[in-house]
Design an enzyme around this catalytic site. Structure first.
Site, PDB file in Angstrom:
ATOM      1  N   PRO A  99       0.402  -0.879   0.155  1.00  0.00           N
ATOM      2  CA  PRO A  99       0.245  -0.137   0.119  1.00  0.00           C
ATOM      3  C   PRO A  99       0.451   1.446   0.083  1.00  0.00           C
ATOM      4  O   PRO A  99       0.739   2.607  -0.185  1.00  0.00           O
ATOM      5  CB  PRO A  99      -0.684  -0.217   1.455  1.00  0.00           C
ATOM      6  CG  PRO A  99      -0.556  -1.168   1.968  1.00  0.00           C
ATOM      7  CD  PRO A  99       0.451  -2.126   1.730  1.00  0.00           C
ATOM      8  N   GLU A 126       1.976  -8.633   8.943  1.00  0.00           N
ATOM      9  CA  GLU A 126       2.460  -6.891   8.997  1.00  0.00           C
ATOM     10  C   GLU A 126       3.294  -6.115   7.803  1.00  0.00           C
ATOM     11  O   GLU A 126       3.617  -5.058   7.636  1.00  0.00           O
ATOM     12  CB  GLU A 126       3.300  -5.674   9.983  1.00  0.00           C
ATOM     13  CG  GLU A 126       2.159  -5.814  11.282  1.00  0.00           C
ATOM     14  CD  GLU A 126       1.439  -4.721  11.219  1.00  0.00           C
ATOM     15  OE1 GLU A 126       1.459  -3.874  10.603  1.00  0.00           O
ATOM     16  OE2 GLU A 126      -0.281  -5.312  11.576  1.00  0.00           O
ATOM     17  N   ARG A 164      -3.367  -8.725 -20.217  1.00  0.00           N
ATOM     18  CA  ARG A 164      -4.439  -8.557 -21.281  1.00  0.00           C
ATOM     19  C   ARG A 164      -3.851  -7.690 -22.460  1.00  0.00           C
ATOM     20  O   ARG A 164      -4.383  -7.003 -23.090  1.00  0.00           O
ATOM     21  CB  ARG A 164      -5.820  -8.207 -20.665  1.00  0.00           C
ATOM     22  CG  ARG A 164      -5.180  -6.459 -19.261  1.00  0.00           C
ATOM     23  CD  ARG A 164      -7.376  -6.626 -19.190  1.00  0.00           C
ATOM     24  NE  ARG A 164      -7.822  -6.428 -19.799  1.00  0.00           N
ATOM     25  CZ  ARG A 164      -9.027  -5.380 -20.341  1.00  0.00           C
ATOM     26  NH1 ARG A 164      -7.319  -4.572 -20.305  1.00  0.00           N
ATOM     27  NH2 ARG A 164      -9.111  -4.625 -21.487  1.00  0.00           N
ATOM     28  N   ASP A 178     -10.805   0.423 -24.157  1.00  0.00           N
ATOM     29  CA  ASP A 178     -10.833  -0.125 -22.682  1.00  0.00           C
ATOM     30  C   ASP A 178     -11.688   1.306 -21.879  1.00  0.00           C
ATOM     31  O   ASP A 178     -10.241   2.244 -22.914  1.00  0.00           O
ATOM     32  CB  ASP A 178     -10.865  -0.847 -22.332  1.00  0.00           C
ATOM     33  CG  ASP A 178     -10.990  -2.323 -22.826  1.00  0.00           C
ATOM     34  OD1 ASP A 178     -12.628  -2.497 -22.713  1.00  0.00           O
ATOM     35  OD2 ASP A 178     -10.708  -3.512 -22.324  1.00  0.00           O
TER      36      ASP A 178
END
Ligand code: SAM
Length: 251
Positions: A99, A126, A164, A178
């Site tokens: 993150p 963690e 993809r 897209d």
């Protein structure tokens, strides 16, 4: 493309190895996937891959030793793979899904497509001992500003989005139509039946008039992007043809 996932939950990766377009890319040999568990590099009876953090506090930290051996093994596999293919100086970075990394977007996906391969390090608990990051990790990628229980889903999100966009993986060029590809969100799509819950398919799509359909789709993309992602709209530069359509709208 060579893809190695370093993860203590190897069974999760069937989601991409056994399903859909990613599985087909694996079958066709367009992608070579290796899943490496740090547990296989433990030496104790409990096959421990985590321990309590120095300094105290809640949670566990992934041990440096089994993780580093798993990464070294992934690098050895990569070397073998690229040697077999005769690729000199392969570009195969170690990427830690975290993150705290740079937020993934379409531009980053396209940059990743340029790599010969990727070694994707999946954290749990963690996170991993910081010294593993310092010693091995080339870059860190986040899939958004929220925290998941592990790096496996983020690693699969990255792998899926990259696979993809590899050449010849999709049978048609639908990936190029897209959202984000041309800087806008995608237009709405319709298929049979013609009427569903009293809602009819827009007439223009039934005309067979390709130029009008193209224009309609673009203007729908504009509408959606302005409404849902004004940040994208602010950055958008239309082509000459699109600028003409936009002018007609303003009249
Ligand atoms: N203590 C870490 C922090 O606050 O930055 C979070 C650890 S998280 C519970 C466990 C693992 O999940 C991380 O090591 C990472 O591999 C993965 N992870 C969680 N959220 C993620 C995200 N948004 N993007 C990428 N990986 C994520």
């Amino acid at each position: 493309m060579f893809l190695a996932f370093v993860s203590i939950m190897p069974q999760m990766f069937t989601a991409i190895t056994e399903h859909g377009i990613t599985a087909r890319a694996v079958e066709r040999g367009q992608v070579q996937i290796h899943i490496i568990s740090p547990r296989d590099f433990t030496t104790d009876n409990y096959r421990r891959i985590d321990d309590r953090p120095f300094g105290g506090g809640p949670g566990m930290v992934m041990l440096a030793e089994p993780l580093s051996q798993a990464i070294e093994y992934a690098k050895a596999l990569a070397k073998q793979h690229f040697d077999d293919k005769g690729i000199p100086n392969p570009n195969c970075p170690v990427i830690y899904l975290s993150p705290q990394g740079t937020s993934l977007n379409e531009q980053m996906v396209l940059s990743c497509c340029q790599f010969d391969g990727m070694i994707l390090l999946c954290g749990r608990y963690e996170g991993v001992d910081e010294r593993v990051i310092e010693s091995y990790v080339d870059s860190q990628i986040s899939i958004g500003d929220y925290v998941l229980t592990g790096g496996e889903l983020p690693a699969m999100v990255l792998a899926d989005s990259v696979i993809r966009r590899l050449p010849d993986v999709m049978n048609d060029d639908s990936a190029l139509q897209d959202s984000f590809v041309d800087g806008l969100l995608d237009c709405p799509h319709y298929t049979k039946p013609l009427i569903f819950k009293d809602k009819k398919v827009p007439d223009v799509l039934l005309t067979g008039h390709h130029a009008n359909i193209k224009k309609w789709r673009f203007l729908e993309q504009v509408k959606r992007t302005k409404t849902h992602r004004p940040d994208l709209w602010d950055k958008f530069t239309p082509t000459k043809e699109q600028a003409k359509w936009l002018k007609e709208l303003d009249k």
